[in-house]
Design a protein around this motif. Sequence first.
Motif, PDB file in Angstrom:
ATOM      1  N   ASN A 110      -6.080   3.295  34.646  1.00 49.39           N
ATOM      2  CA  ASN A 110      -5.404   4.584  34.478  1.00 49.39           C
ATOM      3  C   ASN A 110      -3.961   4.395  34.036  1.00 49.39           C
ATOM      4  N   THR A 111      -3.229   3.582  34.789  1.00 46.31           N
ATOM      5  CA  THR A 111      -1.807   3.400  34.511  1.00 46.31           C
ATOM      6  C   THR A 111      -1.598   2.646  33.204  1.00 46.31           C
ATOM      7  N   GLU A 112      -2.492   1.736  32.880  1.00 49.49           N
ATOM      8  CA  GLU A 112      -2.365   1.002  31.620  1.00 49.49           C
ATOM      9  C   GLU A 112      -2.448   1.953  30.425  1.00 49.49           C
ATOM     10  N   LYS A 113      -3.309   2.964  30.506  1.00 46.61           N
ATOM     11  CA  LYS A 113      -3.414   3.945  29.419  1.00 46.61           C
ATOM     12  C   LYS A 113      -2.084   4.647  29.207  1.00 46.61           C
ATOM     13  N   VAL A 114      -1.454   5.051  30.295  1.00 45.40           N
ATOM     14  CA  VAL A 114      -0.156   5.727  30.218  1.00 45.40           C
ATOM     15  C   VAL A 114       0.908   4.750  29.715  1.00 45.40           C
ATOM     16  N   ALA A 115       0.908   3.534  30.242  1.00 47.13           N
ATOM     17  CA  ALA A 115       1.895   2.532  29.839  1.00 47.13           C
ATOM     18  C   ALA A 115       1.811   2.243  28.338  1.00 47.13           C
ATOM     19  N   ARG A 116       0.594   2.161  27.804  1.00 47.93           N
ATOM     20  CA  ARG A 116       0.438   1.875  26.369  1.00 47.93           C
ATOM     21  C   ARG A 116       0.986   3.000  25.493  1.00 47.93           C
TER      22      ARG A 116
ATOM     23  N   ARG B  64      -2.396  12.715  37.059  1.00 47.77           N
ATOM     24  CA  ARG B  64      -3.571  12.389  37.857  1.00 47.77           C
ATOM     25  C   ARG B  64      -4.286  11.182  37.257  1.00 47.77           C
ATOM     26  N   GLY B  65      -4.896  10.407  38.135  1.00 44.17           N
ATOM     27  CA  GLY B  65      -5.698   9.266  37.719  1.00 44.17           C
ATOM     28  C   GLY B  65      -6.968   9.235  38.541  1.00 44.17           C
ATOM     29  N   TRP B  66      -8.016   8.692  37.952  1.00 46.08           N
ATOM     30  CA  TRP B  66      -9.295   8.587  38.648  1.00 46.08           C
ATOM     31  C   TRP B  66      -9.111   7.653  39.837  1.00 46.08           C
ATOM     32  N   ASP B  67      -9.389   8.144  41.008  1.00 44.34           N
ATOM     33  CA  ASP B  67      -9.150   7.430  42.262  1.00 44.34           C
ATOM     34  C   ASP B  67     -10.460   7.255  43.015  1.00 44.34           C
ATOM     35  N   THR B  68     -10.875   5.996  43.177  1.00 45.39           N
ATOM     36  CA  THR B  68     -12.092   5.695  43.939  1.00 45.39           C
ATOM     37  C   THR B  68     -11.798   4.746  45.093  1.00 45.39           C
ATOM     38  N   ASN B  69     -10.563   4.751  45.569  1.00 43.03           N
ATOM     39  CA  ASN B  69     -10.211   3.879  46.688  1.00 43.03           C
ATOM     40  C   ASN B  69     -10.869   4.352  47.975  1.00 43.03           C
ATOM     41  N   GLY B  70     -11.231   3.384  48.800  1.00 48.14           N
ATOM     42  CA  GLY B  70     -11.771   3.684  50.125  1.00 48.14           C
ATOM     43  C   GLY B  70     -12.974   4.603  50.095  1.00 48.14           C
ATOM     44  N   TRP B  71     -12.954   5.598  50.961  1.00 43.85           N
ATOM     45  CA  TRP B  71     -14.084   6.518  51.113  1.00 43.85           C
ATOM     46  C   TRP B  71     -14.310   7.382  49.883  1.00 43.85           C
ATOM     47  N   LEU B  72     -13.310   7.499  49.008  1.00 38.71           N
ATOM     48  CA  LEU B  72     -13.483   8.319  47.801  1.00 38.71           C
ATOM     49  C   LEU B  72     -14.598   7.783  46.898  1.00 38.71           C
ATOM     50  N   ALA B  73     -14.832   6.480  46.974  1.00 34.19           N
ATOM     51  CA  ALA B  73     -15.900   5.880  46.160  1.00 34.19           C
ATOM     52  C   ALA B  73     -17.260   6.484  46.505  1.00 34.19           C
TER      53      ALA B  73
ATOM     54  N   LEU C 103     -11.841  10.987  42.936  1.00 34.24           N
ATOM     55  CA  LEU C 103     -11.075  12.180  42.545  1.00 34.24           C
ATOM     56  C   LEU C 103     -10.613  12.026  41.111  1.00 34.24           C
ATOM     57  N   ASN C 104     -10.548  13.111  40.392  1.00 34.63           N
ATOM     58  CA  ASN C 104      -9.934  13.153  39.057  1.00 34.63           C
ATOM     59  C   ASN C 104     -10.636  12.280  38.016  1.00 34.63           C
ATOM     60  N   LYS C 105     -11.950  12.224  38.074  1.00 37.37           N
ATOM     61  CA  LYS C 105     -12.671  11.438  37.075  1.00 37.37           C
ATOM     62  C   LYS C 105     -12.318  11.973  35.682  1.00 37.37           C
ATOM     63  N   GLY C 106     -12.072  11.063  34.753  1.00 40.51           N
ATOM     64  CA  GLY C 106     -11.709  11.447  33.395  1.00 40.51           C
ATOM     65  C   GLY C 106     -10.205  11.530  33.171  1.00 40.51           C
TER      66      GLY C 106
ATOM     67  N   ASP D 229      -2.986  14.607  29.499  1.00 44.90           N
ATOM     68  CA  ASP D 229      -2.085  13.752  30.275  1.00 44.90           C
ATOM     69  C   ASP D 229      -1.364  12.760  29.363  1.00 44.90           C
ATOM     70  N   LEU D 230      -2.103  12.170  28.430  1.00 44.64           N
ATOM     71  CA  LEU D 230      -1.506  11.175  27.532  1.00 44.64           C
ATOM     72  C   LEU D 230      -0.547  11.826  26.538  1.00 44.64           C
ATOM     73  N   ARG D 231      -0.833  13.059  26.138  1.00 42.64           N
ATOM     74  CA  ARG D 231       0.101  13.789  25.271  1.00 42.64           C
ATOM     75  C   ARG D 231       1.417  14.036  26.028  1.00 42.64           C
ATOM     76  N   LYS D 232       1.311  14.397  27.296  1.00 40.14           N
ATOM     77  CA  LYS D 232       2.512  14.607  28.111  1.00 40.14           C
ATOM     78  C   LYS D 232       3.278  13.296  28.300  1.00 40.14           C
ATOM     79  N   ALA D 233       2.568  12.185  28.443  1.00 37.09           N
ATOM     80  CA  ALA D 233       3.222  10.878  28.557  1.00 37.09           C
ATOM     81  C   ALA D 233       3.984  10.557  27.271  1.00 37.09           C
ATOM     82  N   ARG D 234       3.379  10.889  26.134  1.00 37.26           N
ATOM     83  CA  ARG D 234       4.043  10.668  24.845  1.00 37.26           C
ATOM     84  C   ARG D 234       5.316  11.518  24.748  1.00 37.26           C
ATOM     85  N   GLU D 235       5.230  12.776  25.144  1.00 34.19           N
ATOM     86  CA  GLU D 235       6.407  13.665  25.127  1.00 34.19           C
ATOM     87  C   GLU D 235       7.488  13.137  26.064  1.00 34.19           C
TER      88      GLU D 235
END
Length: 160
Positions: free
Chosen positions: A14-20, A113-122, A127-130, A136-142
């Motif tokens: 998730n974070t790598e997509k935003v970082a790129r 938001r990022g897809w979160d499957t930590n712990g019991w969420l798996a 949460l936030n699949k997709g 989100d990436l357009r907002k990161a670009r802005e």
Amino acid sequence: MRALIVYVSIHHRNTEKVARVIAEVLGADMVKPWKVKPEELLKYDLIGFGSGIYWWRHHWGLFKLVENLPKVEGKKAFIFSTAGMNIRWYNHRRLKRKLIEKGFEIIGEFSCRGWDTNGWLAKIGGLNKGHPNERDLRKAREFAEGLRTKALNPPASKSP
């Protein structure tokens, strides 16, 4: 302007997509915190610190790097994150405080938001699949375009 993005992205990238996206706009180098020496950061004009949020804070690797940094004066930085529970002011508070203690000037913060499957969420598919999604990436670009403007055009000093 020389820019660097120090990031950690583990589970779903998730974070790598935003970082790129941010790196593309800023023409920034990207590195993991355990692959860079603290003194190497000093040659950059703008440094971004980001990761997924783990139990209400950034990844420990970022904190370890920041702890080993020497004091800096007025070096510009920004913070970013992805999180299942996207509460930026709360999630960023510890890293922001540590960077300010080291002398950094925080010129921006971004989270989504990022897809979160930590712990019991798996067990429920997470949460936030997709996310981060195209919006989100357009907002990161802005956000990155705004950073570029702030970093290249500092505010005019006030006259007495």
